[in-house]
Design a protein around this motif. Structure first.
Motif, PDB file in Angstrom:
ATOM      1  N   GLY A  70      44.227  -1.286 -14.824  1.00  0.00           N
ATOM      2  CA  GLY A  70      43.461  -0.058 -14.958  1.00  0.00           C
ATOM      3  C   GLY A  70      41.994  -0.305 -15.257  1.00  0.00           C
ATOM      4  O   GLY A  70      41.649  -1.137 -16.100  1.00  0.00           O
ATOM      5  N   ILE A  71      41.128   0.432 -14.535  1.00  0.00           N
ATOM      6  CA  ILE A  71      39.693   0.375 -14.797  1.00  0.00           C
ATOM      7  C   ILE A  71      39.140   1.788 -14.849  1.00  0.00           C
ATOM      8  O   ILE A  71      39.787   2.742 -14.403  1.00  0.00           O
ATOM      9  CB  ILE A  71      38.927  -0.438 -13.723  1.00  0.00           C
ATOM     10  CG1 ILE A  71      39.011   0.259 -12.355  1.00  0.00           C
ATOM     11  CG2 ILE A  71      39.458  -1.865 -13.641  1.00  0.00           C
ATOM     12  CD1 ILE A  71      38.118  -0.371 -11.296  1.00  0.00           C
ATOM     13  N   THR A  72      37.946   1.932 -15.414  1.00  0.00           N
ATOM     14  CA  THR A  72      37.247   3.210 -15.409  1.00  0.00           C
ATOM     15  C   THR A  72      36.033   3.115 -14.500  1.00  0.00           C
ATOM     16  O   THR A  72      35.406   2.065 -14.378  1.00  0.00           O
ATOM     17  CB  THR A  72      36.811   3.608 -16.823  1.00  0.00           C
ATOM     18  OG1 THR A  72      36.027   2.556 -17.398  1.00  0.00           O
ATOM     19  CG2 THR A  72      38.025   3.878 -17.696  1.00  0.00           C
ATOM     20  N   LEU A  73      35.691   4.255 -13.889  1.00  0.00           N
ATOM     21  CA  LEU A  73      34.607   4.272 -12.909  1.00  0.00           C
ATOM     22  C   LEU A  73      34.128   5.710 -12.742  1.00  0.00           C
ATOM     23  O   LEU A  73      34.945   6.636 -12.649  1.00  0.00           O
ATOM     24  CB  LEU A  73      35.116   3.734 -11.569  1.00  0.00           C
ATOM     25  CG  LEU A  73      34.095   3.370 -10.494  1.00  0.00           C
ATOM     26  CD1 LEU A  73      33.213   2.223 -10.972  1.00  0.00           C
ATOM     27  CD2 LEU A  73      34.818   2.952  -9.219  1.00  0.00           C
ATOM     28  N   ASN A  74      32.832   5.895 -12.713  1.00  0.00           N
ATOM     29  CA  ASN A  74      32.253   7.222 -12.501  1.00  0.00           C
ATOM     30  C   ASN A  74      31.786   7.334 -11.057  1.00  0.00           C
ATOM     31  O   ASN A  74      30.701   6.860 -10.701  1.00  0.00           O
ATOM     32  CB  ASN A  74      31.088   7.455 -13.464  1.00  0.00           C
ATOM     33  CG  ASN A  74      30.441   8.819 -13.266  1.00  0.00           C
ATOM     34  OD1 ASN A  74      31.001   9.690 -12.576  1.00  0.00           O
ATOM     35  ND2 ASN A  74      29.272   9.022 -13.860  1.00  0.00           N
TER      36      ASN A  74
END
Length: 396
Positions: A70-74
């Protein structure tokens, strides 16, 4: 075991597409779940279920996002889009479930990647597909189950259409999307070219209707919901019971004709006779010639009366044991607890213990959906924490 180990999947889906990424992860692909910085909204329990004391993530999230990093990205920012495009250059699949057109609105055009990553396969999952008059409509499980026609066949005769309380749409469309993606992969192995796979949840749920669409084609009659009964087996319009109350729940059983049905009926009467619960007239029926094509409602009611009394005194486990032993059609209606304790699933190693790093609990997961070379597809890791793999993924 890692059938899809060489492939990378970028998972941008919400609940409607979670299962697709989960299937890829179970098959060994490197699935990277991409979330906004605060985490996917579906991580959190609905407000009416929160206890105010740090409620755990929803079970839906935990169950369908295991075997993923899992990663976060805008994606709304230029930097976020640049990072995503960099990841996409090395990806084999992108799975997304944005409303049609939204994926393109953030400046990510699939067609523009064709010359940079010609083998990329984009899987777009939406309630009604990317084309047609409904394409811009939103749709919850309730709307999709209704507009697919599935609810028209569920419920009491003359009553309101019904749906299963637990959402079913994500299961149907998730599996269909995975099959579509793997079909595109087979095409790529021949041509070297990726494709966009357009998956409609409405169309996917139509598979649940089974033989119902054929009624109109063959008889110019639409089947109607009939509660615990089935219709359409007799030209006289007779309905037959499909769900029977038993000692500790419900049993699914229908009086069939044909070779399999005749054997089942014969074995059921033999079982009833052993318990001295079969009337003499039932024993005297010639099941080798029995058919339901022209059976009347009066005849059905007469047959079902002693069978219903018999089933009322039988437990679900007793019925299942007898059905297996006697090779009878029918099965008990299982609760979640029944499924968990089912000896077949336990023997096949279906349930797997996975440690959840957030709660510190050991969670009981349903295992991978297949056994390959005698070994079940493993649950290698729990659903990721928010941004858990940011550093390692962006460093790759």
């Amino acid at each position: 075991m890692s059938l899809l180990a060489p492939y990378r999947v970028l998972d941008l889906t919400g609940p409607l597409g979670f299962l697709t990424g989960k299937i890829f992860g179970d098959l060994g692909a490197d699935v990277i779940k991409i979330e906004p910085r605060g985490g996917d909204a579906s991580r959190r329990l609905p407000p009416f279920l929160e206890n105010g004391n740090g409620s755990p993530p929803s079970l839906n999230w935990l169950a369908h996002n295991a075997n993923k990093r899992g990663i976060t990205l805008n994606l709304q920012s230029e930097r976020g889009r640049d990072l995503f495009l960099r990841l996409a250059l090395d990806a084999d699949f992108i799975i997304e479930s944005f409303p049609p057109g939204v994926f393109e609105q953030v400046g990510i055009e699939y067609e523009s990647w064709q010359h940079r990553n010609p083998g990329l396969i984009l899987v777009s999952i939406s309630p009604f597909g990317r084309e047609g008059p409904y394409k811009d409509l939103k749709g919850s499980d309730l709307e999709i189950m209704a507009l697919s026609g599935a609810m028209s066949l569920a419920g009491e005769q003359g009553g309101e259409p019904m749906r299963v309380s637990v959402p079913q749409t994500p299961m149907w469309v998730g599996a269909e999307a995975a099959m579509g993606a793997l079909t595109a992969l087979a095409y790529r192995s021949i041509t070297g070219r990726g494709q966009r796979v357009d998956v409609s949840a409405q169309v996917a749920v139509m598979a649940a209707l089974a033989h119902a669409p054929a009624f109109w084609d063959l008889n110019r009659v639409n089947p109607e919901r009939a509660g615990v009964f089935v219709t359409g087996r007799s030209v006289s319009g007779a309905k037959m019971r499909a769900m029977w109350p038993c000692k500790d729940g419900w049993i699914n059983f229908i009086i069939y004709g044909g070779a399999a049905g005749r054997h089942t009926n014969q074995q059921l009467v033999a079982w009833m006779s052993e318990k001295d619960l079969a009337p003499q007239w039932l024993k005297e029926i010639d099941w080798t010639t029995f058919a339901v094509t022209n059976i009347t409602q009066c005849e059905v009611d007469r047959l079902e009366t002693p069978i219903r009394k018999f089933f009322a005194a039988v437990t679900k486990d007793e019925f299942l044991e007898a059905a297996i032993k006697r090779q009878m059609l029918g099965y008990p209606v299982a609760t979640v607890a029944d499924i968990y304790r089912h000896p077949q699933l336990r023997t096949r190693g279906f349930w797997q213990d996975v440690s959840d790093p957030v709660s510190g609990l050991t969670l009981k997961y349903p295992g991978g959906f297949a056994v390959v070379n005698g070994e079940r597809l493993p649950i290698k890791c729990a659903a990721p924490q928010i941004g858990e793999h940011n550093e390692e993924v962006y460093a790759e």
